[in-house]
Design a protein around this motif. Sequence first.
Motif, PDB file in Angstrom:
ATOM      1  N   VAL A  33       0.855  -1.185   0.000  1.00 22.20           N
ATOM      2  CA  VAL A  33       0.000   0.000   0.000  1.00 22.20           C
ATOM      3  C   VAL A  33       0.893   1.237   0.000  1.00 22.20           C
ATOM      4  CG1 VAL A  33      -1.812   1.284   1.203  1.00 22.20           C
ATOM      5  CG2 VAL A  33      -1.856  -1.225   1.186  1.00 22.20           C
ATOM      6  N   VAL A  34       0.742   2.065  -1.053  1.00 24.65           N
ATOM      7  CA  VAL A  34       1.508   3.304  -1.168  1.00 24.65           C
ATOM      8  C   VAL A  34       0.589   4.470  -0.818  1.00 24.65           C
ATOM      9  CG1 VAL A  34       2.805   4.819  -2.729  1.00 24.65           C
ATOM     10  CG2 VAL A  34       3.022   2.320  -2.942  1.00 24.65           C
ATOM     11  N   ASP A  35       0.924   5.167   0.260  1.00 23.33           N
ATOM     12  CA  ASP A  35       0.157   6.304   0.765  1.00 23.33           C
ATOM     13  C   ASP A  35       0.753   7.571   0.152  1.00 23.33           C
ATOM     14  OD1 ASP A  35      -0.994   8.351   2.297  1.00 23.33           O
ATOM     15  OD2 ASP A  35      -0.889   7.211   4.156  1.00 23.33           O
ATOM     16  N   ALA A  36      -0.012   8.236  -0.733  1.00 26.14           N
ATOM     17  CA  ALA A  36       0.508   9.410  -1.455  1.00 26.14           C
ATOM     18  C   ALA A  36       0.206  10.730  -0.744  1.00 26.14           C
ATOM     19  CB  ALA A  36      -0.075   9.421  -2.874  1.00 26.14           C
ATOM     20  N   ARG A  37      -0.303  10.638   0.499  1.00 25.68           N
ATOM     21  CA  ARG A  37      -0.629  11.863   1.235  1.00 25.68           C
ATOM     22  C   ARG A  37       0.632  12.554   1.758  1.00 25.68           C
ATOM     23  NH1 ARG A  37      -4.709   9.607   5.671  1.00 25.68           N
ATOM     24  NH2 ARG A  37      -3.074   8.018   5.738  1.00 25.68           N
ATOM     25  N   ASP A  38       0.486  13.854   2.048  1.00 23.59           N
ATOM     26  CA  ASP A  38       1.554  14.594   2.712  1.00 23.59           C
ATOM     27  C   ASP A  38       1.586  14.162   4.180  1.00 23.59           C
ATOM     28  OD1 ASP A  38       2.120  16.032   0.394  1.00 23.59           O
ATOM     29  OD2 ASP A  38       0.736  17.647   0.905  1.00 23.59           O
ATOM     30  N   PRO A  39       2.758  14.243   4.833  1.00 23.02           N
ATOM     31  CA  PRO A  39       2.858  13.833   6.241  1.00 23.02           C
ATOM     32  C   PRO A  39       1.836  14.516   7.157  1.00 23.02           C
ATOM     33  CG  PRO A  39       5.044  14.136   5.322  1.00 23.02           C
ATOM     34  CD  PRO A  39       4.068  14.594   4.269  1.00 23.02           C
ATOM     35  N   ASP A  40       1.543  15.803   6.939  1.00 22.11           N
ATOM     36  CA  ASP A  40       0.580  16.484   7.808  1.00 22.11           C
ATOM     37  C   ASP A  40      -0.840  15.955   7.597  1.00 22.11           C
ATOM     38  OD1 ASP A  40       0.540  17.865   5.266  1.00 22.11           O
ATOM     39  OD2 ASP A  40      -0.647  19.436   6.222  1.00 22.11           O
ATOM     40  N   GLU A  41      -1.129  15.478   6.379  1.00 22.74           N
ATOM     41  CA  GLU A  41      -2.452  14.890   6.123  1.00 22.74           C
ATOM     42  C   GLU A  41      -2.599  13.558   6.858  1.00 22.74           C
ATOM     43  OE1 GLU A  41      -3.834  16.180   1.724  1.00 22.74           O
ATOM     44  OE2 GLU A  41      -2.043  14.915   1.781  1.00 22.74           O
ATOM     45  N   ALA A 100      -8.534  11.121  -0.727  1.00 21.49           N
ATOM     46  CA  ALA A 100      -9.813  10.887  -1.392  1.00 21.49           C
ATOM     47  C   ALA A 100      -9.691  10.095  -2.685  1.00 21.49           C
ATOM     48  CB  ALA A 100     -10.493  12.228  -1.686  1.00 21.49           C
ATOM     49  N   GLY A 101      -8.558  10.199  -3.382  1.00 21.80           N
ATOM     50  CA  GLY A 101      -8.371   9.411  -4.597  1.00 21.80           C
ATOM     51  C   GLY A 101      -7.653  10.117  -5.731  1.00 21.80           C
ATOM     52  N   GLY A 102      -7.563  11.443  -5.692  1.00 22.46           N
ATOM     53  CA  GLY A 102      -6.929  12.177  -6.794  1.00 22.46           C
ATOM     54  C   GLY A 102      -5.454  11.873  -6.954  1.00 22.46           C
ATOM     55  N   ARG A 103      -4.679  12.134  -5.907  1.00 24.00           N
ATOM     56  CA  ARG A 103      -3.233  11.862  -5.980  1.00 24.00           C
ATOM     57  C   ARG A 103      -2.956  10.372  -5.913  1.00 24.00           C
ATOM     58  NH1 ARG A 103      -1.773  14.935  -1.072  1.00 24.00           N
ATOM     59  NH2 ARG A 103      -4.007  14.817  -0.877  1.00 24.00           N
ATOM     60  N   GLY A 104      -3.823   9.626  -5.241  1.00 24.07           N
ATOM     61  CA  GLY A 104      -3.677   8.169  -5.246  1.00 24.07           C
ATOM     62  C   GLY A 104      -3.786   7.644  -6.668  1.00 24.07           C
ATOM     63  N   GLY A 105      -4.692   8.236  -7.438  1.00 28.35           N
ATOM     64  CA  GLY A 105      -4.865   7.850  -8.838  1.00 28.35           C
ATOM     65  C   GLY A 105      -3.666   8.222  -9.687  1.00 28.35           C
TER      66      GLY A 105
END
Length: 138
Positions: A33-41, A100-105
């Motif tokens: 699982v690759v989490d593309a969120r920023d650390p603060d998110e 939500a899915g944008g950067r994950g996509g």
Amino acid sequence: LGEGCFAMGDASVVESAPVASADILKALKDPLVVDARDPDEIEKRKGGPPIEGSVNVPFNIDGVKQSDRPTSCAEYTKKLEEAGCLPEDKGAPIITHCGAGGRGGKSCTVIKSLGFTNVHNGGSPDNIRASRETGSAA
């Protein structure tokens, strides 16, 4: 440039892959699982708490939103290489996500452009958890 990555002027635009269905996410065996969120998110749990064992490779450059500073395929490829998280097996199951899915996509698109064939956008951590635990999205 790989599929889904387009050169426009000086920057390459990365298309966002759609969020995969709950059935597809549930069927994957021991996915990375690759989490593309920023650390603060992640700290604020945007989209839910982190998935256990996930690897954080933020899609944004220095926490700047995509609308202000789009990340190119090459830039994210470099981040993935620096993280050293991608498996040698190009067929290994991988789920990407953000809040939500944008950067994950977009992360999903870049990883597919590197020749990986079993990569899916999970949307958010909560969506992945709901899909993998029950087989249907929350």
